[in-house]
Design a protein around this motif. Structure first.
Motif, PDB file in Angstrom:
ATOM      1  N   ARG A  72       5.512   8.004  21.341  1.00  0.00           N
ATOM      2  CA  ARG A  72       4.746   6.769  21.502  1.00  0.00           C
ATOM      3  C   ARG A  72       3.649   6.937  22.561  1.00  0.00           C
ATOM      4  N   GLY A  75       0.861   8.623  20.900  1.00  0.00           N
ATOM      5  CA  GLY A  75       0.092   7.659  20.123  1.00  0.00           C
ATOM      6  C   GLY A  75      -0.907   6.905  20.982  1.00  0.00           C
ATOM      7  N   ASP A  76      -0.507   6.518  22.182  1.00  0.00           N
ATOM      8  CA  ASP A  76      -1.420   5.829  23.097  1.00  0.00           C
ATOM      9  C   ASP A  76      -2.612   6.706  23.457  1.00  0.00           C
ATOM     10  N   GLN A 109      -0.404   5.033  14.671  1.00  0.00           N
ATOM     11  CA  GLN A 109       0.699   4.340  14.010  1.00  0.00           C
ATOM     12  C   GLN A 109       1.765   5.318  13.516  1.00  0.00           C
ATOM     13  N   TYR A 112       3.888   5.996  16.555  1.00  0.00           N
ATOM     14  CA  TYR A 112       4.688   4.829  16.917  1.00  0.00           C
ATOM     15  C   TYR A 112       5.850   4.660  15.928  1.00  0.00           C
ATOM     16  N   GLY A 115       8.180   7.679  16.180  1.00  0.00           N
ATOM     17  CA  GLY A 115       8.795   7.637  17.504  1.00  0.00           C
ATOM     18  C   GLY A 115       9.923   6.614  17.549  1.00  0.00           C
ATOM     19  N   GLY A 116       9.713   5.482  16.886  1.00  0.00           N
ATOM     20  CA  GLY A 116      10.772   4.477  16.793  1.00  0.00           C
ATOM     21  C   GLY A 116      11.913   4.906  15.898  1.00  0.00           C
TER      22      GLY A 116
END
Length: 492
Positions: A72, A75-76, A109, A112, A115-116
């Protein structure tokens, strides 16, 4: 001129050979950077680093939740660098900045989502038929993954492989196309910023014979994930099969875009344009076969030409440009050769059909948006992947005829149907031999939706929950809770 370096074990370094090769800007035709020419020595260093990270490094000790947090964060960082990375991709592959910037802004995305998903990968207990045992399954990373990516959307198609591989706990070595390596090398810098341990992500650039073969054949590589031509995919799959390695293949397409007489013709025209002229037709899902019902054929072609004639070629960095250059000189020649083949086979050019020579094309490798009518489905232009802005229009009588023509090709990556009849939409989506079927739209993709091909268009699926399974292997664990072996020479 910018000179790039390989990225191995968390560091940028020169290739062992001490050699670089040039990369050109497709719009200007000028060399703008030098790419490291890796070889078998660099491959071994990268794979060894990935194997250490997989088995003994901090990555191996992290919980799935910790891995997901790093993804994540990555991703940022991608979101912060989206504009810069998109500019590099445009300079290297000539696609529109609007297209590449959209891809790069969407790219986070994937990290994210996966990653989740990383700490949602669960085993299960098994209801055994034997007393005195407890058994369960666990899912473990398949191992070191090699990702071989194409030149048309380097970072987007890398993310389709990389994000689920990291979620599964694998480590990765990437070989980008020798034509578009720059953005992947720049992307690698984000891993250290995100806090990934060294060796989790590595990039070795170079040519197929020197880098690709060495990666595929390296004994510590467990899986190869490839996107590219079906010819190259067959070679890689054959090599991997001999070595019993896992593979996933996203290969070519010759997708039918089927327009029925009851369709919203304005939307269908836009869909046809999007299917073949967006990305200069350099996409595996290009709707290069436009099937139009005979009753509306002439009217539809008239409307299509009105829109297609207005397509603006030019500088891919300009917001006004709609069709950019072809990415590579070999592909530029291939597209023009196919246009000549179609003419010789008897197809009729109603738009384009030659090299782009308008002033706004400069010295770039442009092919005019080209439309052929009078195409038979047995022509080469209808059966072979051109990978350029070349559309073949084929007429059909009815639903059965449309299905016969649509499925009469060795590829099966994507298809589309334009109709206002919901029953027809469902029937066609059931019977079209393609991994993705769009109804009243085209070129829609998501990190949530599985993507892959039927027939010669590939093996396996990318995106969605299903994709992570390709990077996992299942282990069964048996625990004796009291069973007594009555005969040690007989299977329990």
């Amino acid at each position: 001129m910018k000179r790039y370096q390989l990225h191995i074990d968390g560091q940028y370094r020169a290739p062992k050979s001490g050699a670089w090769f040039e990369t050109q800007n497709p719009f200007t035709g000028e060399t703008w950077a030098e790419i490291p020419r890796g070889d078998e020595q660099d491959v071994d260093l990268a794979v060894q680093a990935a194997h250490r990270a997989l088995t003994t490094g901090p990555w191996a000790e992290m919980t799935a939740t910790q891995r997901g947090a790093l993804m994540r964060k990555l991703g940022d960082l991608i979101a912060q660098e989206a504009t810069s990375l998109a500019e590099t991709e445009v300079r290297d592959n000539g696609k529109l900045f609007a297209e590449m910037h959209g891809q790069l802004n969407y790219l986070p995305q994937w990290f994210y989502y996966y990653g989740g998903l990383a700490d949602k990968i669960e085993g299960s207990t098994l209801p055994l038929d034997k007393k005195g045992y407890f058994a369960f399954t666990r899912h473990e990373p398949v191992g070191v993954v090699v990702a071989i990516t194409p030149w048309n959307s380097p970072l987007l198609l890398l993310a389709w492989k990389l994000a689920p591989a990291l979620a599964a706990g694998c480590t990765v070595v990437v070989k980008p196309s020798e034509f578009t390596s720059a953005s992947t090398l720049e992307f690698a810098a984000l891993f250290e910023k995100a806090g990934f341990p060294p060796g989790v992500f590595n990039v070795v650039t170079g040519f197929g014979a020197e880098v690709g073969t060495a990666l595929v054949e390296h004994p510590l590589v467990a899986k190869i994930s490839f996107t590219g031509s079906d010819a190259t995919g067959r070679i890689i799959n054959e090599k991997a099969a001999r070595l019993l390695k896992h593979t996933s293949m996203e290969l070519g397409g010759k997708s039918p875009n089927v327009v029925f007489e009851d369709a919203d013709l304005e939307q269908a025209v836009f869909g046809a344009i999007s299917g073949i002229f967006a990305a200069t037709g350099q996409t595996c899902i290009a709707g290069s076969r436009l099937l139009v019902q005979r009753s509306i054929h002439d009217e539809f072609v008239k409307r299509l030409l009105e829109v297609a004639r207005s397509a603006r070629m030019g500088d891919p960095m300009s917001a006004d440009t709609q069709v950019g250059p072809v990415t590579t000189p070999p592909q530029f020649k291939k597209v023009l050769d196919y246009i000549d083949v179609a003419k010789k086979e008897g197809a009729t050019v109603v738009l384009g059909g030659k090299k782009g020579t308008a002033p706004e094309c400069g010295n770039g490798w442009f092919v005019e948006p080209t439309i052929f009518t009078g195409v038979r489905n047995d022509m080469r232009i209808a059966q072979e992947e051109v990978f350029g802005p070349v559309l073949s229009i084929i007429s059909f009588e009815d639903e059965a005829d449309a299905l016969r023509i649509a499925n009469d090709v060795r590829f099966g990556l994507a298809a589309a149907v334009w109709t206002t009849d919901i029953g027809r939409a469902i029937r066609m989506s059931e019977k079209l031999q393609a991994g993705t079927v769009w109804v009243n739209t085209y070129r829609a993709v998501s990190f949530m939706a599985p993507f892959g091909g039927y027939k010669d268009s590939g093996l396996g699926r990318e995106n969605g929950i299903e994709a992570v399974k390709a990077f996992l292997q299942t282990k069964s664990v048996w625990i004796n809770t009291g069973a007594v072996a009555s005969n040690p020479f007989v299977m329990r």
